[in-house]
Structures are given as C-alpha cells and as structure tokens.
Scaffold this motif. Structure first.
Motif, PDB file in Angstrom:
ATOM      1  N   LEU A 222       0.827  -1.207   0.000  1.00 40.62           N
ATOM      2  CA  LEU A 222       0.000   0.000   0.000  1.00 40.62           C
ATOM      3  C   LEU A 222       0.867   1.264   0.000  1.00 40.62           C
ATOM      4  CD1 LEU A 222      -2.773  -0.942   2.608  1.00 40.62           C
ATOM      5  CD2 LEU A 222      -3.088  -0.635   0.143  1.00 40.62           C
ATOM      6  N   ALA A 226       0.965   4.132  -3.003  1.00 38.83           N
ATOM      7  CA  ALA A 226       0.308   5.401  -2.672  1.00 38.83           C
ATOM      8  C   ALA A 226       1.041   6.578  -3.297  1.00 38.83           C
ATOM      9  CB  ALA A 226       0.244   5.563  -1.158  1.00 38.83           C
ATOM     10  N   ASP A 294      -4.106   9.540   0.046  1.00 31.56           N
ATOM     11  CA  ASP A 294      -4.774   8.344  -0.480  1.00 31.56           C
ATOM     12  C   ASP A 294      -4.471   7.114   0.381  1.00 31.56           C
ATOM     13  OD1 ASP A 294      -2.141   8.211  -1.251  1.00 31.56           O
ATOM     14  OD2 ASP A 294      -2.540   7.589  -3.315  1.00 31.56           O
ATOM     15  N   LEU A 295      -3.557   7.272   1.342  1.00 31.17           N
ATOM     16  CA  LEU A 295      -3.263   6.228   2.320  1.00 31.17           C
ATOM     17  C   LEU A 295      -2.972   6.900   3.657  1.00 31.17           C
ATOM     18  CD1 LEU A 295      -2.599   3.277   3.180  1.00 31.17           C
ATOM     19  CD2 LEU A 295      -0.222   3.767   2.516  1.00 31.17           C
ATOM     20  N   GLU A 319     -12.201   8.153   1.041  1.00 32.39           N
ATOM     21  CA  GLU A 319     -11.664   7.318  -0.032  1.00 32.39           C
ATOM     22  C   GLU A 319     -10.289   6.755   0.292  1.00 32.39           C
ATOM     23  OE1 GLU A 319     -11.765   9.355  -3.733  1.00 32.39           O
ATOM     24  OE2 GLU A 319     -13.940   9.673  -3.709  1.00 32.39           O
ATOM     25  N   ALA A 320      -9.552   7.401   1.172  1.00 34.04           N
ATOM     26  CA  ALA A 320      -8.208   6.930   1.504  1.00 34.04           C
ATOM     27  C   ALA A 320      -8.268   5.544   2.131  1.00 34.04           C
ATOM     28  CB  ALA A 320      -7.526   7.901   2.465  1.00 34.04           C
ATOM     29  N   ARG A 321      -7.285   4.688   1.783  1.00 34.12           N
ATOM     30  CA  ARG A 321      -7.129   3.430   2.495  1.00 34.12           C
ATOM     31  C   ARG A 321      -6.576   3.750   3.880  1.00 34.12           C
ATOM     32  NH1 ARG A 321      -6.969  -0.898  -1.001  1.00 34.12           N
ATOM     33  NH2 ARG A 321      -7.585  -2.103   0.838  1.00 34.12           N
ATOM     34  N   ILE A 322      -7.056   3.043   4.890  1.00 30.77           N
ATOM     35  CA  ILE A 322      -6.684   3.361   6.275  1.00 30.77           C
ATOM     36  C   ILE A 322      -6.108   2.120   6.957  1.00 30.77           C
ATOM     37  CG2 ILE A 322      -7.541   4.104   8.539  1.00 30.77           C
ATOM     38  CD1 ILE A 322      -9.755   5.640   7.010  1.00 30.77           C
ATOM     39  N   VAL A 323      -4.940   2.305   7.544  1.00 27.71           N
ATOM     40  CA  VAL A 323      -4.286   1.279   8.353  1.00 27.71           C
ATOM     41  C   VAL A 323      -4.210   1.805   9.775  1.00 27.71           C
ATOM     42  CG1 VAL A 323      -2.186  -0.069   8.720  1.00 27.71           C
ATOM     43  CG2 VAL A 323      -2.908   0.527   6.375  1.00 27.71           C
ATOM     44  N   ASP A 346      -9.199  -0.287   6.885  1.00 29.79           N
ATOM     45  CA  ASP A 346      -9.102  -1.389   5.933  1.00 29.79           C
ATOM     46  C   ASP A 346      -8.173  -2.471   6.468  1.00 29.79           C
ATOM     47  OD1 ASP A 346     -10.593  -0.122   3.554  1.00 29.79           O
ATOM     48  OD2 ASP A 346      -9.112   1.405   4.077  1.00 29.79           O
TER      49      ASP A 346
END
Length: 592
Positions: A222, A226, A294-295, A319-323, A346
């Motif tokens: 990811l 990104a 975006d991440l 919309e951003a991927r989230i860790v 996510d």
C-alpha cells in the motif's frame, strides 16, 4: 550533603523478618528506583520496611504533601523513562485523593506500581474506630476500571506473586498503572522462616507485539502504491532507536507526517516531511493535507476517528485506504469513553506501533523505491516565530512558546508540561525527550507534580526541565513544589497566569451565544482575582525560589535568565507570568 534522608543505626544489614519486608524487598528486586508517598498508618509496617529494612535506598522514598502529587510525580517519571515508579497511598482515603492522578496516568498509558493498604482485614486486629473506617472490602473497586490490574494478597507468597505479576503487567505494552493493596495486619505479621523469593529476571515484561508478515507485506505494498501517504504518529516510546526508525521509515516511504500536542515527542517537528505544526484540532490549514492523502497509516493515533470526522462526518466514506496499528484495544473496558469513536480501517493491525515501524522499515528497504510522493502539496509553514509587537507592554500566550524556543537555542530543553492552547509552533521538537505531552486524562492540578517527576527522571542529565502551566493547574498542585525543594530536584516552573479559568470562559461565551444571552458575562464565576493571588509567594512558602508577577516580555526573559542560573545550580525556580487572555491554538467547544 546527601539530598535524600538517610536512616541511622543500621550499621548491620537488616534481616527479612516481617511480611512488609517482603513487599519492600520486591520493589528492590524489581529495580524500582523511587517510591513517592504521603504517610498513613494503614501502611506503617511497609513504611518501616522501606526505612529500616531497605535503609531508604533502592527504592528511595520521596515524601509528598498530597496524594495527587504522589501519583503525578510517578506519572512524570514514567513519561521520561517508560518505566514504573512506586506510588504509595494510605488506605481508602489516600486512594480517593490519588484517583484523579491515576485516571490521568491511565489516559496517558503510563506504567506505575501503586501500593495501597487496608484493614487490618481480620476484625479482631482492628483498633477502635479508625481502623474500621479505613478498612474496605474491595478497595480495588474504586479504581479497577482505570488500571490494568489490581490485587490484594493474603499471604507472603501472595505478596511476591502480586509484585512480580504487577510489574510485568504495568511494564508491558500497552502500559498503564496497576494497584496492589496490602492488608495492614498482614504487613505486621512475621515473615516465614527461610522464605524463598524467586529471581525477578524470569518474570520480565512481555516483548512488544509484532505484526504478521502478511500484514507487513500488505501495508508495504500500500505504501509503495500510494501517491500521497500520510503517517499519523500517536503514542510511541522515548527510545532513541525507535525515534530514528520512525524518521527512516518516513524518508523511505516518502510520506508526510502529522503528530499531536496531546502526545509525547515522537517525530522531529522541523523535519521537511512533518506536514503541519502538531495538532490539537485539525485546523483549516492542515485539513487539505488529510483530504489529499490516499493512504493513512495510524501508529496508535489517539482518537483516530475524531480526526477523520473533521474531514468527513461520515468517516467510513473517506476514499483513503486506512491502516490502524494499535494494541490499545486490549485496555478498552466500556467504563470510560477514552477509547474514542470506532475508526474505519481497511487494515486493523494488533501490534505495538514501534515494533511495526521496525518491521515495515525492513520490508520497504528491501524493495525498489516507489514513485515520487506528495507532489504539488506543500508542507505548512509554521509562520513567524517572534514575540508580539506589544511585547514591551504585555505577554501573550504565544510569547511563552517563543521564550521556551529561545531557552532551547543554547541548551537541551525538556518541556515537561504545557498550558492549554500550546501549539508547539515555536519550540521545535528534535528528540524523544524534548516534549512530554498532555497529562493524559485532563485532570487539573497535575502540572506541578508532572514537572517534578520529569525532572526527577532527568536528574544528573544534561537537560534543562521546563514546566509551563496555567494558574488554575498550578494552584491545585502547588504543594508538589515542596518535594522539588526538599530533594533539590531542579526545574524551571513558568505559570501562564491569566487570572481566570479561561477555558470555561470560552464555553460560557459559546453557551450564551447559542441561547441569545450576553456573552460579556462569561467571566462571572471564572476569574481568579480580587484579591489577586501571590503565586510567587506560594512557591516561596514551599521553599522554592520565585519571582513575579512579570508583565512584559523583557521582564520575562530577564526572570528566565535568573531562573536558569538557579536551576543550573541544582534547585527549582518559579516565575509568575501575567499573560493576556487567549490561546495560541483554538479550543473547540461542543458544536462550535
């Protein structure tokens, strides 16, 4: 002359004769350096053991004038070391006094061994009246919801087990205080003959949890993919190696970083990848950076969902991927809402954030570099760092930040405490001991004790400890200064004295406006004046050299120069700085 009190008549080593000696011996074997306490008869046996069995060494006792300070000093010490001190509270009444500090330490995820006492539990051993009102059936019930673990041992072996387990639990991540209650009758019983105490080396804290390789590989992919990765560094250790790995990871990933004023120093704020001054709230300047990400990778960020909801009230629609990397879930018990809103993620990863940084760094360094990141989105300029234009006539809150910056230009400074609204826009954080962050639970009165505890942990180092606190915070914790004076613990205390409970003035103004009432009345029941309080006099009454009030920047800087000379000589010093109403950073009221 030894700054600590030493007992007499102990030319020959004392033998382990009493069960309270066993408790004291456990603190020594666990390498607890200090125990802060306010005396009480419920632990008179334990107190005797600390003095006449251990000789008041390893651990060294620190007398405090209030149980709040017992806890806040231990909390401040833990902020610097990530290790527990001992904190001893008398019976149920001392525990009740110390509860707010314990709640602060819980919120700050600070390790601490709190030792209490009750009883005697056996009724035939109780003295009339006093031992009855100081005996509780379940004293741990007063704080069980905001400690990691508690126990009330009933035997010599139980005492050993309690301290070994309690230390292991408090010192393992995620950290937090533990409570051990010693029965007064048990303390005064003879110890068993030839009593065996196991070595503490076989009961060490648990290693920080790592992520699975599958999670590491997924997050590494990811990050590489990104365009605009954003790292949110929340809770982190004070270890220099962990600090260096955070910096290396950011540079390898090409990420932007955000940090918070609520946490300790975790990343250099003058680094070109530190995107904005440390956050209290997501202001209008910083919000576009989060929107453009975006991440988003959260390294144990405190209140992640609260941050995301400032971008989109429906945080699950970002919309951003989230860790989200955190072990904090293991402490969530439903009693308090300190777990904050449930954030969308996510990849929710159950791991220690610093262990995860080390793992992810290895994975990224073993791969080809990704594409260039964060093009076209500039890091926020913190703006001018200078005193206000009317500094010859007044001191505004930001002037205190500039003053601390100027102190740091010629020496290593540890900012042990800061008043509400502090922005960290002037004083740059460049190392893990530069900034000790928030008190954890919002309990007022902790600032003086936290500053003393931080300074205690840094005794003999090359760092100058500065604690900035509001007048309300100081007034509720002023007697903590006596401990600093008695034990010659050097720190510079600066009171940001606006003569008001100003945070609540803001709330009252907001409430009045909502209701169509005059906001001009916000000061009633808030301002601390008429008569004016002599804060410097209060400090001097504790044995601390002090001056003030100072009312302009020139006088403030002259006072700081005099104060630093005293601190360099090994003594505490206090400055009462009259400041104008207001905050450097906006304080958000509910719905505003």
């Amino acid at each position: 002359m030894d700054k600590f009190d030493r007992p007499i008549g102990l030319e020959t080593p004392s033998t382990l004769d009493w069960k309270s000696d066993i408790a004291a011996e456990m603190l020594r074997r666990l390498d607890i350096p200090y125990v802060a306490l306010n005396p009480g008869a419920s632990y008179r046996g334990f107190h005797d053991s600390l003095v006449n069995y251990l000789g008041n060494r390893s651990p060294q006792m620190l007398l405090c004038l209030h149980e709040d300070h017992v806890i806040s000093i231990a909390h401040g010490y833990a902020k610097v070391t990530d290790k527990p001190m001992g904190a001893v509270l008398h019976s149920n009444v001392g525990l009740l006094h110390g509860l707010m500090g314990i709640f602060n330490a819980w919120g700050g995820r600070a390790p601490m061994i709190v030792v209490g006492a009750t009883g005697p539990v056996e009724p035939e051993k109780r003295r009339p009246y006093i031992d009855w009102i100081h005996t509780s059936k379940d004293q741990g019930g007063l704080l069980r919801n905001y400690v990691k673990w508690d126990d009330e041992p009933r035997s010599a072996d139980g005492i050993v087990e309690a301290f070994l387990r309690g230390h292991q639990i408090t010192a393992s991540t995620p950290r937090g205080p533990v409570y051990i209650c010693l029965d007064a009758g048990l303390q005064e019983d003879p110890a068993p003959e030839h009593f065996h105490i196991p070595t503490a080396e076989r009961y060490q804290p648990i290693s920080p949890a790592c992520a699975t390789q599958r999670d590491i590989d997924a997050v590494a992919d990811l990050v590489r993919a990104a365009r605009n990765p954003l790292f949110l560094f929340g809770r982190g250790s004070v270890d220099q190696g962990d600090w260096d790995r955070r910096v290396a990871l950011v540079e390898a990933a090409g990420a932007y970083v955000m940090t918070s004023t609520r946490g300790k120093a975790v990343f250099p704020t003058d680094h070109p990848r530190h995107a904005a001054p440390p956050l209290t709230w997501l202001d209008a300047d910083a919000k576009p950076i989060v929107e453009a990400a975006d991440l988003i990778v959260s390294f144990d960020w405190v209140d992640l969902n609260g941050l995301l909801r400032q971008v989109n009230r429906k945080s699950d629609q970002l919309e951003a991927r989230i860790v989200h990397v955190t072990q904090d879930r293991s402490l969530h018990n439903g009693w308090d809402m300190g777990y904050f809103g449930l954030p969308p993620a996510d990849f929710p990863i159950d791991a220690n954030p610093d262990a995860f940084v080390a793992q992810l760094l290895v994975s990224l360094n073993g791969r080809d570099k990704g594409i260039s990141t964060w093009t076209g989105i500039a890091r926020i300029d913190p703006g001018p760092v200078e005193f206000n234009v009317n500094s010859d006539r007044e001191i505004i809150p930001f002037d205190l930040e500039v003053a601390v910056k100027k102190i740091a230009e010629s020496r290593k400074v540890t900012l042990a405490n800061n008043n509400i609204g502090w922005s960290t826009r002037a004083f740059m954080i460049r190392g893990p001991l530069d900034f000790m962050g928030h008190n954890g639970g919002g309990g007022i009165g902790a600032g003086p004790g936290l500053t003393v505890g931080v300074a205690l942990a840094l005794l003999g180092s090359d760092r100058t400890v500065v604690g900035v606190m509001g007048d309300g915070d100081f007034l509720q914790g002023v007697t903590a200064l006596w401990t600093a004076a008695h034990y010659q613990i050097p720190a510079l205390f600066i009171v940001a004295n606006n003569r008001s409970n100003y945070n609540d003035e803001i709330h009252q103004a907001a409430m009045a406006k909502d209701r169509g009432r005059p906001p001009e009345n916000r000061w009633i029941g808030q301002q601390i004046d008429n008569p004016a309080l002599d804060l410097a006099g209060m400090a001097r009454a504790q044995g601390v050299e002090a001056e003030g009030p100072v009312e302009n920047v020139n006088d403030l800087m002259a006072a700081i120069e005099r104060g630093l000379a005293v601190v360099d000589a090994g003594r505490p010093y206090l400055i009462d700085a009259h400041i104008a109403l207001g905050y450097t950073k906006k304080i958000v009221t509910r719905g505003h």
